[in-house]
Design a protein around this motif. Structure first.
Motif, mmCIF file in Angstrom:
data_model
loop_
_atom_site.group_PDB
_atom_site.id
_atom_site.type_symbol
_atom_site.label_atom_id
_atom_site.label_comp_id
_atom_site.label_asym_id
_atom_site.label_seq_id
_atom_site.Cartn_x
_atom_site.Cartn_y
_atom_site.Cartn_z
ATOM 1 N N ASP A 75 47.399 57.139 -1.089
ATOM 2 C CA ASP A 75 46.523 56.335 -1.940
ATOM 3 C C ASP A 75 45.641 57.288 -2.725
ATOM 4 N N ALA A 76 44.950 56.772 -3.731
ATOM 5 C CA ALA A 76 44.047 57.591 -4.540
ATOM 6 C C ALA A 76 42.813 56.767 -4.880
ATOM 7 N N GLU A 77 41.674 57.447 -4.911
ATOM 8 C CA GLU A 77 40.431 56.780 -5.290
ATOM 9 C C GLU A 77 39.618 57.697 -6.184
ATOM 10 N N VAL A 78 38.971 57.096 -7.172
ATOM 11 C CA VAL A 78 38.115 57.854 -8.083
ATOM 12 C C VAL A 78 36.723 57.883 -7.463
ATOM 13 N N LEU A 79 36.257 59.070 -7.142
ATOM 14 C CA LEU A 79 34.967 59.215 -6.475
ATOM 15 C C LEU A 79 33.810 58.905 -7.414
ATOM 16 N N GLU A 80 32.771 58.335 -6.856
ATOM 17 C CA GLU A 80 31.525 58.057 -7.567
ATOM 18 C C GLU A 80 31.702 57.113 -8.754
ATOM 19 N N SER A 81 32.759 56.296 -8.746
ATOM 20 C CA SER A 81 33.024 55.427 -9.897
ATOM 21 C C SER A 81 32.587 53.988 -9.684
#
Length: 122
Positions: A75-81
């Motif tokens: 999985d992937a997540e955009v940090l601080e978004s």
């Protein structure tokens, strides 16, 4: 955590998570240097799209693909978004139901590290 459309210092970062539990805290790596949130979101989406496709086998139902992805995928997540970041949960049903094109899977073309590799060495 501050939610902003402006890039944090050093650019946006995308965290890659190993769903199989093979990495410490499930974190495989963090890819940084995205100049804008649109770029970071597109990278995260393409990365997960590719991961789903690597879990797809001929004849598998969407449910089978989803199960395989949760067992072996990334999985992937955009940090601080905050709410502006792309979330795989919003598109997993569509991803598992419809095979992706090569272009939809091409996260490498969006990888900011690619730009660094293209620079000539001094």
């Amino acid at each position: 955590m501050t939610e902003s459309l402006f890039a944090p210092e050093g650019g946006w970062r995308v965290r890659i998570l190993d769903l199989s539990g093979g990495a410490e805290d499930n974190i495989v790596e963090e890819v940084g240097g995205f100049p804008d949130l649109i770029h970071a979101n597109a990278f995260a989406r393409a990365y997960v799209r590719d991961s789903v496709e690597r879990c797809r086998v001929p004849g598998a139902s969407p449910r089978d693909v989803l199960s395989a992805w949760f067992a072996f995928g990334e999985d992937a997540e955009v940090l601080e978004s905050g709410e502006n970041g792309w979330r795989s949960a919003n598109e997993l049903d569509d991803f598992t139901a419809h095979a992706a094109s090569e272009m939809e899977r091409d996260w490498r073309a969006l990888d900011p590290r690619r730009d660094q590799d293209d620079e000539p060495e001094e």
